[in-house]
Design an enzyme around this catalytic site. Structure first.
Site, mmCIF file in Angstrom:
data_model
loop_
_atom_site.group_PDB
_atom_site.id
_atom_site.type_symbol
_atom_site.label_atom_id
_atom_site.label_comp_id
_atom_site.label_asym_id
_atom_site.label_seq_id
_atom_site.Cartn_x
_atom_site.Cartn_y
_atom_site.Cartn_z
ATOM 1 N N ASP A 260 46.241 37.676 80.024
ATOM 2 C CA ASP A 260 45.085 38.167 80.807
ATOM 3 C C ASP A 260 44.445 39.412 80.181
ATOM 4 O O ASP A 260 43.950 40.296 80.887
ATOM 5 C CB ASP A 260 45.508 38.465 82.262
ATOM 6 C CG ASP A 260 46.138 37.258 82.932
ATOM 7 O OD1 ASP A 260 45.609 36.149 82.760
ATOM 8 O OD2 ASP A 260 47.166 37.411 83.619
ATOM 9 N N GLY B 42 47.018 37.786 74.329
ATOM 10 C CA GLY B 42 47.782 38.506 75.345
ATOM 11 C C GLY B 42 47.721 37.805 76.700
ATOM 12 O O GLY B 42 47.003 36.814 76.886
ATOM 13 N N ARG C 199 56.843 25.634 74.048
ATOM 14 C CA ARG C 199 55.399 25.652 74.342
ATOM 15 C C ARG C 199 54.621 24.932 73.246
ATOM 16 O O ARG C 199 53.644 24.244 73.526
ATOM 17 C CB ARG C 199 54.874 27.076 74.497
ATOM 18 C CG ARG C 199 55.347 27.829 75.749
ATOM 19 C CD ARG C 199 55.531 26.934 76.943
ATOM 20 N NE ARG C 199 55.991 27.662 78.119
ATOM 21 C CZ ARG C 199 57.266 27.784 78.476
ATOM 22 N NH1 ARG C 199 58.240 27.264 77.750
ATOM 23 N NH2 ARG C 199 57.597 28.417 79.589
ATOM 24 N N ASN D 287 39.153 31.813 81.247
ATOM 25 C CA ASN D 287 40.139 31.805 82.332
ATOM 26 C C ASN D 287 39.569 32.577 83.510
ATOM 27 O O ASN D 287 38.748 33.478 83.335
ATOM 28 C CB ASN D 287 41.429 32.473 81.857
ATOM 29 C CG ASN D 287 42.514 32.445 82.916
ATOM 30 O OD1 ASN D 287 42.679 31.435 83.619
ATOM 31 N ND2 ASN D 287 43.246 33.531 83.056
ATOM 32 N N SER E 25 40.492 24.027 93.520
ATOM 33 C CA SER E 25 39.250 24.383 94.225
ATOM 34 C C SER E 25 38.213 24.951 93.248
ATOM 35 O O SER E 25 37.010 24.744 93.418
ATOM 36 C CB SER E 25 39.519 25.349 95.380
ATOM 37 O OG SER E 25 39.920 26.616 94.898
ATOM 38 N N HIS F 34 40.935 34.950 86.668
ATOM 39 C CA HIS F 34 42.142 35.654 87.093
ATOM 40 C C HIS F 34 41.892 36.295 88.466
ATOM 41 O O HIS F 34 40.850 36.920 88.681
ATOM 42 C CB HIS F 34 42.513 36.736 86.069
ATOM 43 C CG HIS F 34 43.761 37.456 86.449
ATOM 44 N ND1 HIS F 34 45.005 36.895 86.298
ATOM 45 C CD2 HIS F 34 43.958 38.669 87.023
ATOM 46 C CE1 HIS F 34 45.908 37.734 86.765
ATOM 47 N NE2 HIS F 34 45.307 38.814 87.201
HETATM 48 C C1 GRF Z 1 42.889 30.933 91.652
HETATM 49 O O1 GRF Z 1 43.083 32.006 92.536
HETATM 50 C C2 GRF Z 1 42.783 31.405 90.233
HETATM 51 O O2 GRF Z 1 42.207 32.681 90.115
HETATM 52 C C3 GRF Z 1 44.226 31.474 89.821
HETATM 53 O O3 GRF Z 1 44.830 30.365 90.441
HETATM 54 C C4 GRF Z 1 44.101 29.989 91.607
HETATM 55 C C5 GRF Z 1 43.722 28.568 91.424
HETATM 56 O O4 GRF Z 1 43.165 27.999 92.562
HETATM 57 N N1 GRF Z 1 44.346 31.507 88.392
HETATM 58 P P1 GRF Z 1 42.552 26.537 92.512
HETATM 59 O O5 GRF Z 1 43.621 25.608 91.938
HETATM 60 O O6 GRF Z 1 41.314 26.567 91.660
HETATM 61 O O7 GRF Z 1 42.260 26.209 93.954
#
Ligand code: GRF
Length: 258
Positions: free
Chosen positions: A189, A187, A104, A151, A16, A153
């Site tokens: 987040d 690290g 990884r 990113n 999303s 979070h």
């Molecule tokens: C979001 O809540 C994002 O913050 C977290 O994973 C979720 C991803 O949602 N890292 P989407 O796949 O973008 O709908």
């Protein structure tokens, strides 16, 4: 078109946030375009969103790489000792830790191979549920003050890092929740914060309603932070804060230029 930044996106799930970024590019709220969408998960529903918009996609199947473990050949340019050192893993790193970084590295080398086909200016993690190691980060960033991996979070960092930010916020009984966009560092987040949004958690809220409130803010915040990057309005600096009787505290912070 030529001034637009080229955005690469990595996802693991529904996408999303990816959709919000694509929409913002199309609406001119981001001066950029998405040039690829990659995933660690072949079943990520967000891949179909990309295809619908004619954006190339690829998958690096982390699960199968991790399962096959050290049968996979390590990338030739991978230096385990360096990765352990920058991650501050002690000399007596256990076999499990070493295995983690090696598997990884195999996966990340494949990601880098796939990404090489699509030059990009910014790499955006949009619900990408894998930790990126220094092996990958160092090959994408342009130096310590020029990060280019972002990113989002689902919590108000530095509270509640990890995989379930909204869940952790809700179960803790917080009265405020939120989301954070940050640059990625070594690290989990911990990277310098670019933007945050907060919402109230009311007595009738459930984990699901908290998640919905948060996601709605994410869809607005992420495009805005990406647009700051596109307009070169993000400057990373190192601030020093003197402390009584202790060495000065050094923090990398992001300034948003006017
Ligand atoms: C979001 O809540 C994002 O913050 C977290 O994973 C979720 C991803 O949602 N890292 P989407 O796949 O973008 O709908």
């Amino acid at each position: 078109m030529t001034d637009h930044i080229r955005i690469g996106v990595l996802i693991s799930g529904g996408g999303s946030n990816l959709q919000a970024i694509i929409d913002a590019c199309q609406a001119g709220r981001i001066d950029g375009r998405v040039v690829f969408v990659g995933s660690d998960n072949p079943d990520a529903q967000g891949l179909a969103r990309a295809t619908k918009h004619g954006i190339p996609t690829f998958v690096v199947d982390y699960r199968s790489i991790i399962k096959h473990g050290l049968d996979n050949r390590l990338p030739e340019d991978f230096d385990l000792d360096r990765v352990l050192a920058v991650q501050h893993v002690m000399e007596d790193a256990g076999a499990a830790q070493k295995r983690f970084f090696c598997t990884r590295a195999v996966a990340e080398a494949r990601l880098l191979d796939q990404m090489a086909a699509y030059p990009f200016d910014l790499l955006v993690l949009a619900g990408f549920m894998r930790v990126l190691t220094p092996y990958f980060i160092d090959r994408v960033n342009k130096g310590p003050l020029n990060p280019r991996i972002m990113n989002i979070h689902p919590a108000l960092l530095p509270a509640f890092p990890g995989v379930d930010g909204y869940g952790d916020t809700f179960r803790y009984g917080c009265k405020v929740g939120g989301c954070t966009v940050h640059f990625v560092d070594y690290g989990e987040d911990t990277g310098p914060i670019i933007g945050q949004r907060a919402f109230a958690i009311e007595p009738g809220d459930t984990l699901e309603s908290v998640r919905q409130k948060g996601l709605k803010l994410e869809w607005d915040l992420y495009p805005q932070c990406i647009e700051y990057f596109a307009k070169k309005r993000l400057r990373v600096t190192i601030k020093r804060y003197p402390q009584k009787g202790q060495p000065a505290l050094k923090r990398k912070i992001v300034e948003i230029l006017p």
